[in-house]
Scaffold this motif. Structure first.
Motif, PDB file in Angstrom:
ATOM      1  N   UNK A   9      -6.726  -0.486  -5.008  1.00 10.21           N
ATOM      2  CA  UNK A   9      -7.351  -1.053  -3.811  1.00 10.21           C
ATOM      3  C   UNK A   9      -7.525  -0.019  -2.711  1.00 10.21           C
ATOM      4  N   UNK A  10      -6.581   0.949  -2.610  1.00  7.00           N
ATOM      5  CA  UNK A  10      -6.716   1.920  -1.533  1.00  7.00           C
ATOM      6  C   UNK A  10      -7.852   2.895  -1.811  1.00  7.00           C
ATOM      7  N   UNK A  13     -11.037   1.331  -0.798  1.00 10.65           N
ATOM      8  CA  UNK A  13     -11.180   1.234   0.657  1.00 10.65           C
ATOM      9  C   UNK A  13     -11.447   2.598   1.268  1.00 10.65           C
ATOM     10  N   UNK A  15      -9.565   5.458   0.781  1.00 10.00           N
ATOM     11  CA  UNK A  15      -8.387   6.283   1.060  1.00 10.00           C
ATOM     12  C   UNK A  15      -8.123   7.191  -0.131  1.00 10.00           C
ATOM     13  N   UNK A  17      -5.477   9.615  -2.596  1.00 11.14           N
ATOM     14  CA  UNK A  17      -4.115   9.422  -3.069  1.00 11.14           C
ATOM     15  C   UNK A  17      -3.104  10.029  -2.112  1.00 11.14           C
ATOM     16  N   UNK A  20      -2.471   7.767   0.755  1.00  8.16           N
ATOM     17  CA  UNK A  20      -1.667   6.634   0.292  1.00  8.16           C
ATOM     18  C   UNK A  20      -0.209   7.038   0.146  1.00  8.16           C
ATOM     19  N   UNK A  21       0.020   8.191  -0.516  1.00  7.33           N
ATOM     20  CA  UNK A  21       1.379   8.639  -0.778  1.00  7.33           C
ATOM     21  C   UNK A  21       2.115   8.917   0.525  1.00  7.33           C
ATOM     22  N   UNK A  23       1.485   7.592   3.504  1.00  9.87           N
ATOM     23  CA  UNK A  23       1.775   6.331   4.196  1.00  9.87           C
ATOM     24  C   UNK A  23       3.004   5.685   3.583  1.00  9.87           C
ATOM     25  N   UNK A  24       3.077   5.640   2.242  1.00  9.30           N
ATOM     26  CA  UNK A  24       4.248   5.044   1.577  1.00  9.30           C
ATOM     27  C   UNK A  24       5.516   5.773   1.987  1.00  9.30           C
ATOM     28  N   UNK A  25       5.457   7.122   2.012  1.00  9.86           N
ATOM     29  CA  UNK A  25       6.656   7.890   2.344  1.00  9.86           C
ATOM     30  C   UNK A  25       7.090   7.621   3.780  1.00  9.86           C
ATOM     31  N   UNK A  27       6.577   4.879   5.547  1.00  2.00           N
ATOM     32  CA  UNK A  27       7.155   3.538   5.640  1.00  2.00           C
ATOM     33  C   UNK A  27       8.579   3.538   5.103  1.00  2.00           C
ATOM     34  N   UNK A  28       8.795   4.242   3.982  1.00  3.46           N
ATOM     35  CA  UNK A  28      10.146   4.267   3.411  1.00  3.46           C
ATOM     36  C   UNK A  28      11.102   4.984   4.358  1.00  3.46           C
ATOM     37  N   UNK A  29      10.641   6.077   4.970  1.00  2.94           N
ATOM     38  CA  UNK A  29      11.517   6.797   5.904  1.00  2.94           C
ATOM     39  C   UNK A  29      11.889   5.944   7.090  1.00  2.94           C
TER      40      UNK A  29
ATOM     41  N   UNK B 140       9.285   6.439  -3.087  1.00  3.27           N
ATOM     42  CA  UNK B 140       8.110   5.984  -2.336  1.00  3.27           C
ATOM     43  C   UNK B 140       6.868   6.065  -3.215  1.00  3.27           C
ATOM     44  N   UNK B 141       6.628   7.163  -3.885  1.00  2.00           N
ATOM     45  CA  UNK B 141       5.526   7.244  -4.856  1.00  2.00           C
ATOM     46  C   UNK B 141       5.649   8.607  -5.502  1.00  2.00           C
ATOM     47  N   UNK B 158       9.537  10.702  -1.516  1.00  2.00           N
ATOM     48  CA  UNK B 158      10.795  10.314  -0.864  1.00  2.00           C
ATOM     49  C   UNK B 158      11.627   9.554  -1.875  1.00  2.00           C
ATOM     50  N   UNK B 187     -11.950  -2.639   5.878  1.00  2.00           N
ATOM     51  CA  UNK B 187     -11.350  -2.379   4.567  1.00  2.00           C
ATOM     52  C   UNK B 187     -10.131  -1.484   4.678  1.00  2.00           C
ATOM     53  N   UNK B 191      -6.387  -2.211   3.617  1.00  2.00           N
ATOM     54  CA  UNK B 191      -5.676  -1.385   2.638  1.00  2.00           C
ATOM     55  C   UNK B 191      -4.337  -0.935   3.190  1.00  2.00           C
ATOM     56  N   UNK B 195      -0.696  -1.853   1.718  1.00  2.00           N
ATOM     57  CA  UNK B 195       0.301  -0.840   1.320  1.00  2.00           C
ATOM     58  C   UNK B 195       1.635  -1.174   1.969  1.00  2.00           C
ATOM     59  N   UNK B 199       5.062  -1.887  -0.095  1.00  2.00           N
ATOM     60  CA  UNK B 199       6.255  -1.034   0.026  1.00  2.00           C
ATOM     61  C   UNK B 199       7.442  -1.863   0.485  1.00  2.00           C
TER      62      UNK B 199
END
Lengths: 70, 209
Positions: A9-10, A13, A15, A17, A20-21, A23-25, A27-29, B140-141, B158, B187, B191, B195, B199
């Motif tokens: 999906x990203x 839209x 974005x 990779x 995306x990666x 943003x995920x990192x 959020x986890x931090x 995280x990924x 991470x 969009x 997205x 995400x 997460x």
């Protein structure tokens, strides 16, 4: 050899990779407990200067920084 | 341009006609090439000795590299895992029994002798099983590469042990992003909110599961 794999999906839209990666990192931090969270945030601080060029000449550089300006 | 690539891939190792063989470039698979180049390229060394017999031939870059560990003929009993992050190596050549990684296609278990695989990882739990010990990390990924010699390289951006996760922050993030998802217009906003929801729900299930 047509690529018929389902697009994530990203990606559809617009974005990449890496975005995306990252943003995920981030959020986890943000969900870390205290001493680890400040370590992680200070580890990921960046400070750099970007210079755009036009007609073979550098324009005014912009400085992007996470550390407070002295 | 892409039609030529497809043609070359198809004719890679199946062609026997001499005419075709001359036209296509036959290159061996990387696992077939001998990785022990410590003596250097013999043709180069001989040519060097003819021209300059008193000087040692220079070393080429491949001689400075450690050769790839060979694929054993019998099934190895342990999986060698390299679990690395951009800023640190969590596990470096650790011998373990099994690793369960959160691939985008679901939780994937990697045992010694697993078929060579490249898997993209989604935010989720990684568990490393060694005897009776299980070490769990939230990733995280990233990516997981399994090689034919039972080496697994797991790359993550991470990775945090579960006891360092703050549950209150997770709940707050989950509700915040669910709300953003409902109110998102473009969009890109949708997205990003999706995400966030993914997460945080993965973090939630890692904490409870």
């Amino acid at each position: 050899m047509a690529s018929t794999a389902a697009v994530p999906f990203w990606r559809s839209a617009g974005m990449t990779y890496i975005t995306y990666s990252n943003i995920c990192a981030n959020l986890v931090r943000n969900c870390l407990k205290e001493p680890y969270k400040s370590e992680a945030i200070s580890r990921e601080k960046v400070h750099f200067s970007v210079t755009k060029w036009a007609d073979g000449k550098p324009q005014k550089p912009t400085i992007r920084s996470d550390s407070p300006e002295d | 341009m892409f039609r030529q690539v497809a043609h070359r891939l198809l004719t890679r190792s199946t062609t026997n006609h001499s005419a075709c063989a001359a036209a296509t470039i036959l290159r061996p698979y990387s696992t077939d090439v001998s990785t022990d180049a410590s003596s250097g390229d013999s043709a180069f060394v001989e040519a060097w000795k003819k021209v300059a017999p008193n000087i040692d031939p220079p070393k080429t870059p491949i001689q400075f590299m450690e050769p790839r560990p060979p694929t054993p003929s019998t099934l190895p009993s342990k999986l060698t895992v390299n679990f690395v992050l951009p800023y640190a190596a969590e596990l470096s050549k650790a011998e373990v029994d099994m690793v369960i990684v959160p691939a985008t296609t679901g939780q994937m278990g990697i045992l010694p002798g697993h078929v060579p695989t490249i898997a993209e990882l989604k935010p989720g739990l990684l568990s490393v099983h060694e005897g009776n010990d299980v070490k769990k990390y939230f990733i995280s990924s990233g990516f997981a590469f399994v090689h034919s010699n039972s080496y697994a390289d797991i790359l993550a951006v991470e990775a945090i042990p579960l006891d360092r996760i703050d549950p209150a922050q997770v709940q707050k993030g989950l509700s915040e992003f669910t709300q953003k998802l409902n109110s998102a217009s473009t969009d890109l906003d949708k997205a990003e909110a999706q995400i966030g929801v993914d997460v945080h729900s993965a973090l939630n299930s890692a904490l409870t599961g």
